[in-house]
Design a protein around this motif. Structure first.
Motif, PDB file in Angstrom:
ATOM      1  N   ILE A   1       0.844  -1.201   0.000  1.00 61.18           N
ATOM      2  CA  ILE A   1       0.000   0.000   0.000  1.00 61.18           C
ATOM      3  C   ILE A   1       0.880   1.252   0.000  1.00 61.18           C
ATOM      4  O   ILE A   1       0.628   2.212  -0.744  1.00 61.18           O
ATOM      5  N   GLN A   2       1.943   1.240   0.821  1.00 61.88           N
ATOM      6  CA  GLN A   2       2.851   2.401   0.882  1.00 61.88           C
ATOM      7  C   GLN A   2       3.551   2.617  -0.458  1.00 61.88           C
ATOM      8  O   GLN A   2       3.710   3.758  -0.910  1.00 61.88           O
ATOM      9  N   SER A   3       3.960   1.529  -1.102  1.00 65.65           N
ATOM     10  CA  SER A   3       4.631   1.654  -2.408  1.00 65.65           C
ATOM     11  C   SER A   3       3.687   2.230  -3.458  1.00 65.65           C
ATOM     12  O   SER A   3       4.075   3.103  -4.254  1.00 65.65           O
ATOM     13  N   ILE A   4       2.444   1.746  -3.475  1.00 67.43           N
ATOM     14  CA  ILE A   4       1.449   2.240  -4.452  1.00 67.43           C
ATOM     15  C   ILE A   4       1.148   3.710  -4.183  1.00 67.43           C
ATOM     16  O   ILE A   4       1.072   4.524  -5.115  1.00 67.43           O
ATOM     17  N   ALA A   5       0.999   4.068  -2.906  1.00 67.99           N
ATOM     18  CA  ALA A   5       0.706   5.471  -2.549  1.00 67.99           C
ATOM     19  C   ALA A   5       1.846   6.382  -3.002  1.00 67.99           C
ATOM     20  O   ALA A   5       1.609   7.449  -3.591  1.00 67.99           O
ATOM     21  N   GLY A   6       3.077   5.973  -2.758  1.00 67.35           N
ATOM     22  CA  GLY A   6       4.219   6.787  -3.173  1.00 67.35           C
ATOM     23  C   GLY A   6       4.276   6.966  -4.685  1.00 67.35           C
ATOM     24  O   GLY A   6       4.549   8.057  -5.193  1.00 67.35           O
ATOM     25  N   ALA A   7       3.999   5.872  -5.413  1.00 62.35           N
ATOM     26  CA  ALA A   7       4.021   5.944  -6.885  1.00 62.35           C
ATOM     27  C   ALA A   7       2.920   6.862  -7.410  1.00 62.35           C
ATOM     28  O   ALA A   7       3.130   7.641  -8.356  1.00 62.35           O
ATOM     29  N   LEU A   8       1.732   6.800  -6.797  1.00 62.22           N
ATOM     30  CA  LEU A   8       0.626   7.660  -7.238  1.00 62.22           C
ATOM     31  C   LEU A   8       0.942   9.134  -6.995  1.00 62.22           C
ATOM     32  O   LEU A   8       0.635   9.993  -7.832  1.00 62.22           O
ATOM     33  N   LEU A   9       1.552   9.437  -5.857  1.00 61.47           N
ATOM     34  CA  LEU A   9       1.901  10.835  -5.570  1.00 61.47           C
ATOM     35  C   LEU A   9       2.972  11.333  -6.540  1.00 61.47           C
ATOM     36  O   LEU A   9       2.943  12.497  -6.970  1.00 61.47           O
ATOM     37  N   ALA A  10       3.904  10.462  -6.913  1.00 57.55           N
ATOM     38  CA  ALA A  10       4.915  10.844  -7.910  1.00 57.55           C
ATOM     39  C   ALA A  10       4.253  11.103  -9.266  1.00 57.55           C
ATOM     40  O   ALA A  10       4.601  12.058  -9.978  1.00 57.55           O
ATOM     41  N   CYS A  11       3.276  10.260  -9.615  1.00 58.16           N
ATOM     42  CA  CYS A  11       2.541  10.445 -10.876  1.00 58.16           C
ATOM     43  C   CYS A  11       1.744  11.745 -10.864  1.00 58.16           C
ATOM     44  O   CYS A  11       1.609  12.411 -11.901  1.00 58.16           O
ATOM     45  N   GLN A  12       1.210  12.112  -9.706  1.00 54.59           N
ATOM     46  CA  GLN A  12       0.430  13.348  -9.598  1.00 54.59           C
ATOM     47  C   GLN A  12       1.280  14.550 -10.016  1.00 54.59           C
ATOM     48  O   GLN A  12       0.777  15.500 -10.612  1.00 54.59           O
ATOM     49  N   GLU A  13       2.579  14.494  -9.714  1.00 54.62           N
ATOM     50  CA  GLU A  13       3.474  15.607 -10.062  1.00 54.62           C
ATOM     51  C   GLU A  13       3.693  15.719 -11.568  1.00 54.62           C
ATOM     52  O   GLU A  13       4.144  16.749 -12.062  1.00 54.62           O
ATOM     53  N   LEU A  14       3.399  14.660 -12.312  1.00 55.11           N
ATOM     54  CA  LEU A  14       3.571  14.678 -13.770  1.00 55.11           C
ATOM     55  C   LEU A  14       2.390  15.329 -14.488  1.00 55.11           C
ATOM     56  O   LEU A  14       2.461  15.605 -15.682  1.00 55.11           O
ATOM     57  N   LYS A  15       1.286  15.560 -13.753  1.00 53.66           N
ATOM     58  CA  LYS A  15       0.092  16.126 -14.376  1.00 53.66           C
ATOM     59  C   LYS A  15       0.248  17.639 -14.550  1.00 53.66           C
ATOM     60  O   LYS A  15       0.959  18.279 -13.759  1.00 53.66           O
ATOM     61  N   PRO A  16      -0.387  18.240 -15.562  1.00 52.17           N
ATOM     62  CA  PRO A  16      -0.279  19.691 -15.777  1.00 52.17           C
ATOM     63  C   PRO A  16      -0.687  20.515 -14.559  1.00 52.17           C
ATOM     64  O   PRO A  16      -0.123  21.573 -14.311  1.00 52.17           O
ATOM     65  N   ASP A  17      -1.675  20.024 -13.800  1.00 49.06           N
ATOM     66  CA  ASP A  17      -2.106  20.716 -12.582  1.00 49.06           C
ATOM     67  C   ASP A  17      -2.019  19.726 -11.419  1.00 49.06           C
ATOM     68  O   ASP A  17      -2.967  18.994 -11.132  1.00 49.06           O
ATOM     69  N   SER A  18      -0.860  19.715 -10.755  1.00 47.78           N
ATOM     70  CA  SER A  18      -0.645  18.727  -9.691  1.00 47.78           C
ATOM     71  C   SER A  18      -1.408  19.065  -8.415  1.00 47.78           C
ATOM     72  O   SER A  18      -1.503  18.238  -7.508  1.00 47.78           O
ATOM     73  N   SER A  19      -1.991  20.284  -8.349  1.00 43.77           N
ATOM     74  CA  SER A  19      -2.733  20.681  -7.143  1.00 43.77           C
ATOM     75  C   SER A  19      -4.171  20.146  -7.139  1.00 43.77           C
ATOM     76  O   SER A  19      -4.847  20.220  -6.115  1.00 43.77           O
TER      77      SER A  19
END
Length: 481
Positions: free
Chosen positions: A399-417
């Motif tokens: 779960i921690q690994s998936i959560a970390g990967a999703l948050l990293a992916c969020q930073e790749l989006k045009p609007d990470s907020s």
């Protein structure tokens, strides 16, 4: 001891159908109950649906053949809410749908988004032809009949501009098909042909017939047109279409494999067959081929091979399906930021973990880039839903690994907020959502489970209910042309 089956709450749903010929509205009340025991994780389900109000059937108001009269539709909805004694703010779920040829109007998208804001905090489903057929099959009773009997059942919903066929094999959708067949495709005025739709004009030209505007409304070619339409329905049900039939096929060919056993006909043309409606309560008048088409379908020899089942609803099948059948309820173990609700028109991007956490983690970054390219090519910040499927048994480290990967992916989006929105097949929304929140407290998280969606669907998430669940509508946003 408090009963584990105690009622949780009720919520009001609206269905608004703006069709080729008619516009109508229905108000329903859903009862929600906890279906799990007191010692189990809550499982909130819709246990009862009651129709509180049905509007009269109105002729869909148009400014011109290509433009819907927004003000007139708005006024119909306001008047009907007032008659039902309902305020827009009381509506918590439901669907506005643009059906048939109305979805081709220049301002169809504007109409739907305007109504979704004006008609309550509720959820918008814009019916493309496939979704329209599915909703009508649920409103007509065809879906329930197929589910109950196991018989392969085709619902044929024939309105003013299109016939939407949805085939169910038990509770499984076996396929859909949409045809340019409907009552308003030839219209009359003062005993003469007033208008001929473009698809029917192409059919007339193809077959070498002579019908044209200004001809008598009892011109023999009119019967040829409706008989040809009825025969096309037979061919489609049997999957025996030819290139000549393409003139009235809208979109894809029939997709089902099983042999159809039962047919149910709903829609405005079905009303011409069954006369369910009180004419005084629904004063919309038609001067078109609807009655002739209904007779041609009833008399078509190829349709007599099937078992005919009377629909539960005729002209109201789609609006009742929209008002009572489009809402899902999330699981109770979810993590959502209430201030970020409701969320509307979110495209769904599926990532299958293939029963292996390492495989899923490898896919996430590439999937983010693909989702942004697909749904937000202009980098304008269109958010989307992660749909994580086929997950193995998860340990907390996973779960921690998936959560970390999703948050990293969020930073790749045009609007990470923007909110990070996740739907899970498995029952992990609470723990994944809380882990995401712990790793990045400033990030808005919407993490829900127990919802079945598909890649390419669109999703609306409503306000959280008292029971801690959220209503969800799965839909398509297709405006066909």
């Amino acid at each position: 001891m408090k009963s584990s089956f105690s009622r949780v709450e009720t919520l009001l749903s609206a269905g608004i159908d703006i069709g080729t010929s008619t516009t109508k509205l229905v108000i329903s009340q859903f009862s929600l109950m906890n279906m799990a025991g007191d010692t189990h994780v809550p499982r909130i389900e819709i246990t009862d649906k009651e129709i509180l109000y049905r509007s009269p059937i109105y002729r869909t108001p148009l400014v011109s053949p290509t433009v819907i009269d927004l003000k007139a539709v708005d006024q119909i909805v306001k008047n009907e809410y007032a008659k039902a004694g309902i305020e827009p703010g009381q509506i918590k779920t439901g669907a506005v749908i643009i059906t048939g040829e109305t979805a081709t109007k220049q301002n169809a998208a504007e109409m739907v988004h305007h109504l979704s804001d004006a008609a309550g905090e509720f959820l918008v489903a814009t019916a493309g032809p496939d979704l329209e057929g599915i909703i009508a099959a649920k409103g007509s009773g065809a879906y329930e009949y197929a589910k109950k009997t196991g018989k392969v059942t085709a619902n044929i919903d024939i309105g003013g501009g299109t016939a939407n066929i949805a085939v169910y094999e038990s509770s499984r959708l076996a396929g859909t098909c949409t045809l340019h067949i409907g009552g308003r495709l030839i219209e009359f005025e003062a005993g003469k042909v007033k208008s001929i739709s473009s698809p029917v004009q192409k059919l007339i030209n193809q077959e070498g017939w002579t019908l044209q505007t200004g001809d008598s409304s009892d011109h023999p070619d009119i019967q040829k047109v409706t008989s040809w339409m009825a025969e096309l329905i037979v061919k489609v049900l049997r999957k025996q279409t030819s290139p000549r039939d393409q003139v009235l096929i809208l979109g894809h060919e029939p997709q089902w494999d099983a042999d159809i056993e039962v047919i149910v006909v709903s829609g405005g043309v079905s009303e011409c067959m069954y006369q369910f409606e009180d004419p005084a309560a629904s004063p919309a008048m038609y001067d078109d081929i609807g009655v002739i088409l209904a007779r041609s379908i009833q008399q078509a020899a190829g349709l007599q091979w099937y078992e005919w089942r009377r629909p539960d609803e005729t002209v109201r099948a789609t609006v009742l399906g929209a008002g009572t059948q489009t809402t899902n309820i999330s699981g109770a173990t979810i993590q959502v930021e209430s201030s970020e609700l409701p969320q509307k028109n979110l495209p769904v991007f599926e990532v299958s973990f293939e029963q292996d956490v390492a495989v899923g983690l490898r896919k996430l970054q590439g999937s983010t880039e693909a989702a942004v390219a697909m749904y937000d090519p202009g980098k304008e910040g269109q958010n989307f839903v992660w749909y994580l499927t086929d997950m193995p048994y998860l340990k907390f480290k996973d779960i921690q690994s998936i959560a970390g990967a999703l948050l990293a992916c969020q930073e790749l989006k045009p609007d990470s907020s923007q909110p990070l929105i996740i739907v899970l097949q498995s029952d992990h929304a609470k723990v994944l959502g809380q882990t995401l929140q712990a790793l990045k407290p400033a990030q808005s998280i919407l993490c829900v489970d127990q919802i079945e969606v598909e890649h390419g669907d669109y999703m609306d998430i409503g306000q959280m209910l008292q029971s801690g669940v959220v209503p969800v509508v799965i839909k398509t946003l297709t405006f066909h042309s």
